[in-house]
Motif scaffolding. Sequence first.
Motif, PDB file in Angstrom:
ATOM      1  N   ILE A  70       1.067  -1.587  -0.355  1.00  0.00           N
ATOM      2  CA  ILE A  70      -0.235   0.351   0.247  1.00  0.00           C
ATOM      3  C   ILE A  70       0.709   1.307   0.096  1.00  0.00           C
ATOM      4  O   ILE A  70       0.511   2.443  -0.748  1.00  0.00           O
ATOM      5  N   GLU A  74      -0.087   3.723  -3.180  1.00  0.00           N
ATOM      6  CA  GLU A  74      -0.829   5.350  -2.752  1.00  0.00           C
ATOM      7  C   GLU A  74      -0.121   6.550  -3.501  1.00  0.00           C
ATOM      8  O   GLU A  74      -0.909   7.283  -3.425  1.00  0.00           O
ATOM      9  N   LYS A  78      -4.750   7.279  -9.334  1.00  0.00           N
ATOM     10  CA  LYS A  78      -6.086   6.217  -9.501  1.00  0.00           C
ATOM     11  C   LYS A  78      -6.047   5.218 -10.115  1.00  0.00           C
ATOM     12  O   LYS A  78      -6.375   4.311 -10.362  1.00  0.00           O
ATOM     13  N   GLY A  86      -7.159   3.209  -7.684  1.00  0.00           N
ATOM     14  CA  GLY A  86      -7.577   3.071  -6.091  1.00  0.00           C
ATOM     15  C   GLY A  86      -8.103   2.361  -5.057  1.00  0.00           C
ATOM     16  O   GLY A  86      -8.096   2.479  -4.321  1.00  0.00           O
ATOM     17  N   LYS A  87      -9.514   1.337  -6.306  1.00  0.00           N
ATOM     18  CA  LYS A  87     -10.271   0.589  -6.026  1.00  0.00           C
ATOM     19  C   LYS A  87      -8.953  -0.272  -5.230  1.00  0.00           C
ATOM     20  O   LYS A  87      -9.864  -0.807  -3.630  1.00  0.00           O
ATOM     21  N   ALA A  90      -7.704   0.956  -1.858  1.00  0.00           N
ATOM     22  CA  ALA A  90      -9.346   0.538  -1.134  1.00  0.00           C
ATOM     23  C   ALA A  90      -9.380  -0.261  -0.711  1.00  0.00           C
ATOM     24  O   ALA A  90      -9.898  -0.840   0.709  1.00  0.00           O
ATOM     25  N   ASP A  91      -9.296  -1.497  -1.252  1.00  0.00           N
ATOM     26  CA  ASP A  91      -9.366  -2.764  -0.954  1.00  0.00           C
ATOM     27  C   ASP A  91      -9.131  -3.047  -0.275  1.00  0.00           C
ATOM     28  O   ASP A  91      -8.579  -3.896   1.480  1.00  0.00           O
ATOM     29  N   ASN A  93      -6.757  -1.288   2.008  1.00  0.00           N
ATOM     30  CA  ASN A  93      -6.808  -0.594   3.151  1.00  0.00           C
ATOM     31  C   ASN A  93      -7.680  -1.548   4.470  1.00  0.00           C
ATOM     32  O   ASN A  93      -7.425  -1.946   5.143  1.00  0.00           O
ATOM     33  N   ALA A  94      -8.838  -2.449   3.721  1.00  0.00           N
ATOM     34  CA  ALA A  94     -10.001  -2.973   5.138  1.00  0.00           C
ATOM     35  C   ALA A  94      -9.407  -4.199   4.574  1.00  0.00           C
ATOM     36  O   ALA A  94      -9.580  -4.289   5.791  1.00  0.00           O
TER      37      ALA A  94
END
Length: 137
Positions: A70, A74, A78, A86-87, A90-91, A93-94
């Motif tokens: 990540i 980053e 995106k 970008g997705k 985000a995925d 990070n989750a």
Amino acid sequence: MISYDVLYVEFLYYFNVERDYFECHEVMEELWMEEGRNPLHQGLLQIAVALYHHRNGNVGGAIKLFSQGIEKLEFYPKFTLGIDLGKLIADSNAYLDKLLGIEEEPFEFYDLDIAIVHSDLTAMVEELKEFPPVKGS
């Protein structure tokens, strides 16, 4: 038509279709070395290896590799290399957040997808579904 490196297309195939994160590592590492150790390629490789580690019960390794991947990804736009980076960030990070709390809230391994946003790249990955690459070649 935009051209994508065959190793990159194979990486996406192994990530999204085969879910073979070890083979993702193999092909992306080769591309990473060929392309002068590009941090973007290394970050994608690290996300795949993080999933490989979690699938094999190595939560500490997964946390480390998600964090490193990540961190490298980053700074890129995106939409990069025909994917929705970008997705993926985000995925990832989750996923990392869930891993950090896994002792309090255990969860089963699950796959991530890399959303392909360029039609030429989608077609190249689809072609590999018909004519899969030979692993280790």
